[in-house]
Design an enzyme around this catalytic site. Structure first.
Site, mmCIF file in Angstrom:
data_model
loop_
_atom_site.group_PDB
_atom_site.id
_atom_site.type_symbol
_atom_site.label_atom_id
_atom_site.label_comp_id
_atom_site.label_asym_id
_atom_site.label_seq_id
_atom_site.Cartn_x
_atom_site.Cartn_y
_atom_site.Cartn_z
ATOM 1 C CG ASN A 53 -0.358 0.013 2.688
ATOM 2 O OD1 ASN A 53 0.757 -0.240 2.760
ATOM 3 N ND2 ASN A 53 -1.040 0.319 3.628
ATOM 4 C CD GLU B 91 2.926 0.632 9.873
ATOM 5 O OE1 GLU B 91 3.801 0.912 9.393
ATOM 6 O OE2 GLU B 91 1.773 0.950 9.985
ATOM 7 C CB CYS C 113 -1.743 -0.448 9.068
ATOM 8 S SG CYS C 113 -0.328 1.015 8.868
HETATM 9 O O1 G3H Z 1 -0.564 1.266 5.949
HETATM 10 C C1 G3H Z 1 0.375 1.643 6.989
HETATM 11 C C2 G3H Z 1 0.874 3.055 7.018
HETATM 12 O O2 G3H Z 1 1.887 3.135 7.844
HETATM 13 C C3 G3H Z 1 -0.452 4.260 7.002
HETATM 14 O O3 G3H Z 1 0.243 5.416 6.869
HETATM 15 O O4 G3H Z 1 -1.421 6.640 7.998
HETATM 16 O O5 G3H Z 1 0.019 7.566 6.380
HETATM 17 O O6 G3H Z 1 -1.495 6.160 5.813
HETATM 18 P P1 G3H Z 1 -0.891 6.466 6.828
#
Ligand code: G3H
Length: 450
Positions: free
Chosen positions: A123, A218, A252
């Site tokens: 993603n 993560e 996430c």
């Molecule tokens: O999908 C996992 C990412 O660490 C989320 O990052 O909050 O900038 O979309 P974000």
């Protein structure tokens, strides 16, 4: 060598690599110059790279562009922060310890780990690669990047920007291939000295396989949005929609369950539905709000969660609609604890609502989850917000805003199955070095420097 490794690493993984040793001796300010040049290369190629993100991972065009620019800013910040942080050491005198004379002086300073294996998710194939690569490089390490299968071309082209910036050969090595085919080989390789991974449950398997190396991970999240009866409901509704549905919920940190106090539940749900009706559904090239999810398996999984909830009595507030991997946004009301949607993360444009009597019940639900990445609380009462934040066992709690990782220098970490270690630029740099001490043994006790 593993199969499907079409671009074998130049760095010899069998002897732990050697490129990083020269790099570690390169003056810190020069390493920072290379990183800044890489950031500029990303900016110069932003449109080109964004085009790949659109095609490979179906990221809406404007979000794809901002992923590239955000990555460039992150690299710049890392260069600056790294120069400040890594310049520092420590001088300790032995006579601070009970019973000791001043017979020793200890100089402590940061040294690189060696080779850092970076595994970003589909993603954010560029941004979450850069958030690992830049801290590793500024601290003097070499990197092996294993980009996601979907997102591999974006990863390779992003790495090319570092090459164009003048990063010496051998420091950023890209190995493409399916995780299930090359993952174990890389993770268990004795030449790897640190693993930084972002993804799902695979992280748990990596943690079991990796031996004696620091891990930064993560993993999943089931980020809860707790809405109190005194909340600004327009603000909360916008956060649910932006937080739950942007990039079709494939973050996430997406809002993955709404827990709303009963007296305002009808009003909140109505406002969220109004905004969902405004979302466009279509292709990433057209900047649709809702785009196809990453693959058919994910779409099937999401559909399974919805069918389970529907079968157990949840109320679907929009019509269920799916065409291949494209799933129309859906809010499910009156979700209960016996439904999978109450606990599992759909990673799709589907948001469950659980009605609660009091916010504390929402926090308890959040704490029962095996995930503990982020959560958010909506209330006008700052004391209540702080009390709920303190009770919520997640790495971050957002007050009156949707969960989010950025700005990228904020500490970012998960509790329980949501991760190990902490990210954010400063914490990531700190992950990427060890402390080395040199002890000066003094000619006579109580010797002073001055
Ligand atoms: O999908 C996992 C990412 O660490 C989320 O990052 O909050 O900038 O979309 P974000």
């Amino acid at each position: 060598p593993p199969p499907h490794c079409f671009h074998p690493p130049r760095l010899s993984l069998t002897d732990g690599g050697s490129a990083w040793r020269d790099w570690a001796r390169t003056p810190l300010w020069r390493r920072a110059v290379v990183l800044r040049a890489a950031a500029q290369q990303l900016r110069d190629h932003a449109e080109f790279l964004a085009g790949f993100l659109v095609q490979e991972v179906a990221k809406p065009a404007k979000d794809a562009r901002s992923e590239i620019l955000r990555s460039a800013d992150l690299i710049d910040y890392t260069a600056e922060e790294g120069v400040r942080l890594l310049a520092q050491g420590q001088l300790l005198a032995s006579d601070a310890f009970q019973g000791a004379d001043r017979t020793k002086l200890c100089l402590a300073s940061p040294v690189p780990l060696g080779v850092v294996l970076c595994i970003p998710p589909f993603n954010y194939p560029v941004n979450l690669a850069c958030s690992k690569i830049a801290p590793a490089l500024i601290a003097g390490n070499a990197v092996v990047l294993k980009p996601p299968s979907q997102g591999a071309l974006s990863g390779v082209l992003m790495a090319r920007c570092f090459q164009l910036a003048g990063l010496p050969d051998g420091l950023l090595n890209v190995v493409t291939g399916r995780g299930r085919e090359i993952g174990d080989y890389l993770v268990e390789h004795p030449g790897v000295n640190c693993i930084s991974f972002t993804g799902g449950n695979t992280g748990l398997a990596i943690a079991r396989r990796a031996a004696m190396v620091p891990l930064q991970m993560e993993l999943g999240g089931k980020d809860a949005c707790v809405v109190c009866a005194d909340a600004d409901l327009d603000l909360a509704a916008s956060a649910v929609v932006k937080g739950g549905f942007s990039y079709s919920g494939q973050r996430c940190t997406a809002v993955k369950v709404v827990l709303v106090e009963e007296p305002v539940a009808d009003a909140l749900v109505a406002k969220v539905c109004e905004q969902i009706a405004q979302l466009t559904v279509g292709m990433p090239e057209d900047n649709a709000s809702i785009v196809p999810v990453v693959d058919a398996k994910s779409a099937d999984f999401i559909e399974g969660l919805v069918r389970d909830a529907e079968g157990k009595g949840a109320q679907l507030l929009q019509e269920w609609r799916r065409e291949d991997n494209l799933i129309w946004p859906l809010l499910l009301d009156r979700v209960t604890k016996d439904m999978r949607l109450a606990w599992e993360e759909p990673f799709g444009p589907v948001v469950p609502v659980i009605r609660i009597q009091a916010a504390e019940e929402g926090v308890a639900h959040c704490n029962e989850s095996r995930f503990g990445l982020q959560g958010c609380v909506f209330t006008r009462d700052i004391n209540r917000a702080l009390a709920l934040s303190s009770a919520m066992e997640t790495g971050t709690v957002q007050i009156n805003a949707a969960p989010a990782r950025g700005p990228d220098h904020f500490p970012f970490q998960g509790m329980r199955d949501s991760g190990i270690g902490s990210q954010g630029v400063t914490n990531s740099i700190k992950m990427m070095f060890k402390t080395k001490t040199t002890v000066l043994n003094l000619p006579q006790p109580n010797y002073t420097l001055g």
